[in-house]
Write an enzyme that holds these catalytic residues in place. Sequence first.
Site, PDB file in Angstrom:
ATOM      1  N   GLN A   1       6.639 -18.556  70.030  1.00  0.00           N
ATOM      2  CA  GLN A   1       5.909 -17.378  70.855  1.00  0.00           C
ATOM      3  C   GLN A   1       6.275 -17.654  72.377  1.00  0.00           C
ATOM      4  O   GLN A   1       5.669 -16.955  73.005  1.00  0.00           O
ATOM      5  CB  GLN A   1       4.610 -17.141  70.686  1.00  0.00           C
ATOM      6  CG  GLN A   1       4.195 -16.844  69.090  1.00  0.00           C
ATOM      7  CD  GLN A   1       2.661 -16.969  68.957  1.00  0.00           C
ATOM      8  OE1 GLN A   1       2.008 -16.112  68.971  1.00  0.00           O
ATOM      9  NE2 GLN A   1       2.377 -18.314  68.351  1.00  0.00           N
TER      10      GLN A   1
ATOM     11  N   ASP B   1       8.988 -20.278  77.703  1.00  0.00           N
ATOM     12  CA  ASP B   1       9.356 -21.194  78.499  1.00  0.00           C
ATOM     13  C   ASP B   1      10.747 -21.848  78.461  1.00  0.00           C
ATOM     14  O   ASP B   1      11.146 -22.576  79.380  1.00  0.00           O
ATOM     15  CB  ASP B   1       8.228 -22.251  78.690  1.00  0.00           C
ATOM     16  CG  ASP B   1       7.971 -22.944  77.281  1.00  0.00           C
ATOM     17  OD1 ASP B   1       8.990 -23.207  76.589  1.00  0.00           O
ATOM     18  OD2 ASP B   1       6.828 -23.474  77.145  1.00  0.00           O
TER      19      ASP B   1
ATOM     20  N   HIS C   1       8.821 -13.854  71.726  1.00  0.00           N
ATOM     21  CA  HIS C   1       7.963 -13.063  72.800  1.00  0.00           C
ATOM     22  C   HIS C   1       8.945 -12.941  74.076  1.00  0.00           C
ATOM     23  O   HIS C   1       8.668 -12.919  75.188  1.00  0.00           O
ATOM     24  CB  HIS C   1       6.807 -13.838  73.256  1.00  0.00           C
ATOM     25  CG  HIS C   1       5.597 -13.370  72.215  1.00  0.00           C
ATOM     26  ND1 HIS C   1       4.535 -14.029  72.324  1.00  0.00           N
ATOM     27  CD2 HIS C   1       5.607 -12.666  71.219  1.00  0.00           C
ATOM     28  CE1 HIS C   1       3.799 -13.494  71.378  1.00  0.00           C
ATOM     29  NE2 HIS C   1       4.243 -12.564  70.764  1.00  0.00           N
TER      30      HIS C   1
ATOM     31  N   GLY D   1       0.347 -25.619  67.857  1.00  0.00           N
ATOM     32  CA  GLY D   1      -0.147 -25.406  69.052  1.00  0.00           C
ATOM     33  C   GLY D   1      -0.361 -23.744  69.172  1.00  0.00           C
ATOM     34  O   GLY D   1      -0.068 -23.184  70.514  1.00  0.00           O
ATOM     35  N   THR D   2      -0.751 -23.143  68.221  1.00  0.00           N
ATOM     36  CA  THR D   2      -0.928 -21.672  68.360  1.00  0.00           C
ATOM     37  C   THR D   2      -2.372 -21.333  68.062  1.00  0.00           C
ATOM     38  O   THR D   2      -2.788 -21.911  66.905  1.00  0.00           O
ATOM     39  CB  THR D   2       0.149 -20.775  67.694  1.00  0.00           C
ATOM     40  OG1 THR D   2      -0.131 -19.455  67.721  1.00  0.00           O
ATOM     41  CG2 THR D   2       0.190 -21.071  66.112  1.00  0.00           C
TER      42      THR D   2
ATOM     43  N   ASN E   1      -2.972 -28.832  65.517  1.00  0.00           N
ATOM     44  CA  ASN E   1      -3.890 -28.089  66.806  1.00  0.00           C
ATOM     45  C   ASN E   1      -4.764 -28.992  67.114  1.00  0.00           C
ATOM     46  O   ASN E   1      -5.360 -29.834  66.274  1.00  0.00           O
ATOM     47  CB  ASN E   1      -4.227 -26.659  66.263  1.00  0.00           C
ATOM     48  CG  ASN E   1      -4.753 -25.925  67.551  1.00  0.00           C
ATOM     49  OD1 ASN E   1      -5.247 -26.380  68.236  1.00  0.00           O
ATOM     50  ND2 ASN E   1      -3.798 -24.551  67.323  1.00  0.00           N
TER      51      ASN E   1
HETATM   52  P1  OAD Z   1      -2.960 -19.571  72.882  1.00  0.00           P
HETATM   53  O1  OAD Z   1      -3.231 -20.021  74.177  1.00  0.00           O
HETATM   54  O2  OAD Z   1      -3.668 -18.543  72.474  1.00  0.00           O
HETATM   55  O3  OAD Z   1      -3.451 -20.883  71.844  1.00  0.00           O
HETATM   56  C1  OAD Z   1      -2.886 -22.118  72.325  1.00  0.00           C
HETATM   57  C2  OAD Z   1      -3.443 -22.923  71.212  1.00  0.00           C
HETATM   58  O4  OAD Z   1      -2.925 -24.277  71.355  1.00  0.00           O
HETATM   59  C3  OAD Z   1      -4.784 -23.053  71.034  1.00  0.00           C
HETATM   60  O5  OAD Z   1      -5.162 -22.997  69.516  1.00  0.00           O
HETATM   61  C4  OAD Z   1      -5.305 -24.553  71.278  1.00  0.00           C
HETATM   62  O6  OAD Z   1      -5.903 -25.357  70.612  1.00  0.00           O
HETATM   63  C5  OAD Z   1      -3.773 -25.479  71.040  1.00  0.00           C
HETATM   64  N1  OAD Z   1      -3.546 -26.541  72.046  1.00  0.00           N
HETATM   65  C6  OAD Z   1      -3.746 -26.596  73.260  1.00  0.00           C
HETATM   66  N2  OAD Z   1      -3.184 -27.901  73.507  1.00  0.00           N
HETATM   67  C7  OAD Z   1      -2.611 -28.331  72.500  1.00  0.00           C
HETATM   68  C8  OAD Z   1      -2.005 -29.604  72.210  1.00  0.00           C
HETATM   69  N3  OAD Z   1      -1.602 -30.441  73.314  1.00  0.00           N
HETATM   70  N4  OAD Z   1      -1.438 -30.075  70.821  1.00  0.00           N
HETATM   71  C9  OAD Z   1      -1.684 -28.765  69.999  1.00  0.00           C
HETATM   72  N5  OAD Z   1      -2.202 -27.673  70.147  1.00  0.00           N
HETATM   73  C10 OAD Z   1      -2.725 -27.484  71.337  1.00  0.00           C
HETATM   74  O7  OAD Z   1      -1.495 -19.532  72.806  1.00  0.00           O
HETATM   75  P2  OAD Z   1      -0.523 -18.714  71.826  1.00  0.00           P
HETATM   76  O8  OAD Z   1      -1.217 -18.889  70.248  1.00  0.00           O
HETATM   77  O9  OAD Z   1       0.940 -19.285  72.034  1.00  0.00           O
HETATM   78  O10 OAD Z   1       1.695 -13.485  74.625  1.00  0.00           O
HETATM   79  O11 OAD Z   1      -0.840 -17.236  72.309  1.00  0.00           O
HETATM   80  C11 OAD Z   1      -0.232 -16.286  71.582  1.00  0.00           C
HETATM   81  C12 OAD Z   1       0.237 -15.308  72.482  1.00  0.00           C
HETATM   82  O12 OAD Z   1      -0.824 -14.689  73.374  1.00  0.00           O
HETATM   83  C13 OAD Z   1       1.177 -15.686  73.621  1.00  0.00           C
HETATM   84  O13 OAD Z   1       2.732 -15.804  73.343  1.00  0.00           O
HETATM   85  C14 OAD Z   1       0.848 -14.713  74.774  1.00  0.00           C
HETATM   86  C15 OAD Z   1      -0.482 -14.708  74.718  1.00  0.00           C
HETATM   87  O14 OAD Z   1      -1.415 -13.841  75.324  1.00  0.00           O
HETATM   88  C16 OAD Z   1       1.618 -12.560  75.305  1.00  0.00           C
HETATM   89  O15 OAD Z   1       1.766 -12.737  76.557  1.00  0.00           O
HETATM   90  C17 OAD Z   1       2.287 -11.410  74.881  1.00  0.00           C
END
Ligand code: OAD
Length: 245
Positions: free
Chosen positions: A100, A103, A118, A186-187, A212
């Site tokens: 998703q 970058d 995305h 990391g989602t 995560n």
């Molecule tokens: P999120 O910001 O929603 O979630 C990031 C996840 O990564 C969270 O569950 C954190 O706990 C976890 N996390 C943070 N640091 C970490 C690390 N070092 N190792 C492992 N996990 C870690 O991001 P996405 O799930 O990518 O879409 O969000 C999905 C979409 O929502 C994005 O593509 C974007 C956003 O709005 C659009 O802009 C359309």
Amino acid sequence: MKFDSTLIELLQNVKSVVIVTGSGVSAESGVPTFRGADGLWKQYRAEELATPGAFFANPKLVWEWYDWRRGIISKAEPNPAHEIVATMEKYYPAFLLVTQNVDGLHRKAGNEKMVEIHGNIWRVRCVEELKESYLYDTPLGSIPPKCDCGALLRPAVIWFGEQLPVDAMNTAMERIQKCELLVTVGTSGVVHPVASFPLLAKSSSAAVVEINVDETPITSISDFSLKGKAGEVLPELWNAVTGKD
Ligand code: OAD
């Protein structure tokens, strides 16, 4: 970290793997995530920056935000989590990375069998002609950038309310239904349709592993949930799988 021997055997024996990543995989590269304490959506409103309506209402504001993010990403390098995901692509006979992230760090780490569902922050699309190209200037010379035809260029990313690219979605769904193992890294698992991918894998009898730092809606349906930073957990896990620990 001590890993369950069943998990290690699973990773050693499966042939077909899908990895689904979100912004957390790039957190250790210094790219901000969207949700959580320091997430972008704590500071900014998604509806003012990441929708087609927001863009046409104020293209300058939206582009300033993207210019800022492009600046951060331009300085970021793949971290050990990206490196292991690239190593896994070479190890498994059937592999697909569904990211998703916009970058481009997975590609920089060496992944090729991947879909960026995305989009990609370095690509732009003319809002009139709909043709896409790469625009790497950072910072951008003039904001908002324009196409040669005079129309606005927009980031070629998926915004809220927009349809995901059909080909990428079909590839992802097809491979998830056929895979033996799906690993999410990391989602937050709250943005559809990616949020439904772990369930789709489970309904096709695949195992699900989550990596995560926090619990998410994916945790309860995962066969194995590995809590920790992707850049630490993935290298340790891979060392255990390949017998290097
Ligand atoms: P999120 O910001 O929603 O979630 C990031 C996840 O990564 C969270 O569950 C954190 O706990 C976890 N996390 C943070 N640091 C970490 C690390 N070092 N190792 C492992 N996990 C870690 O991001 P996405 O799930 O990518 O879409 O969000 C999905 C979409 O929502 C994005 O593509 C974007 C956003 O709005 C659009 O802009 C359309």
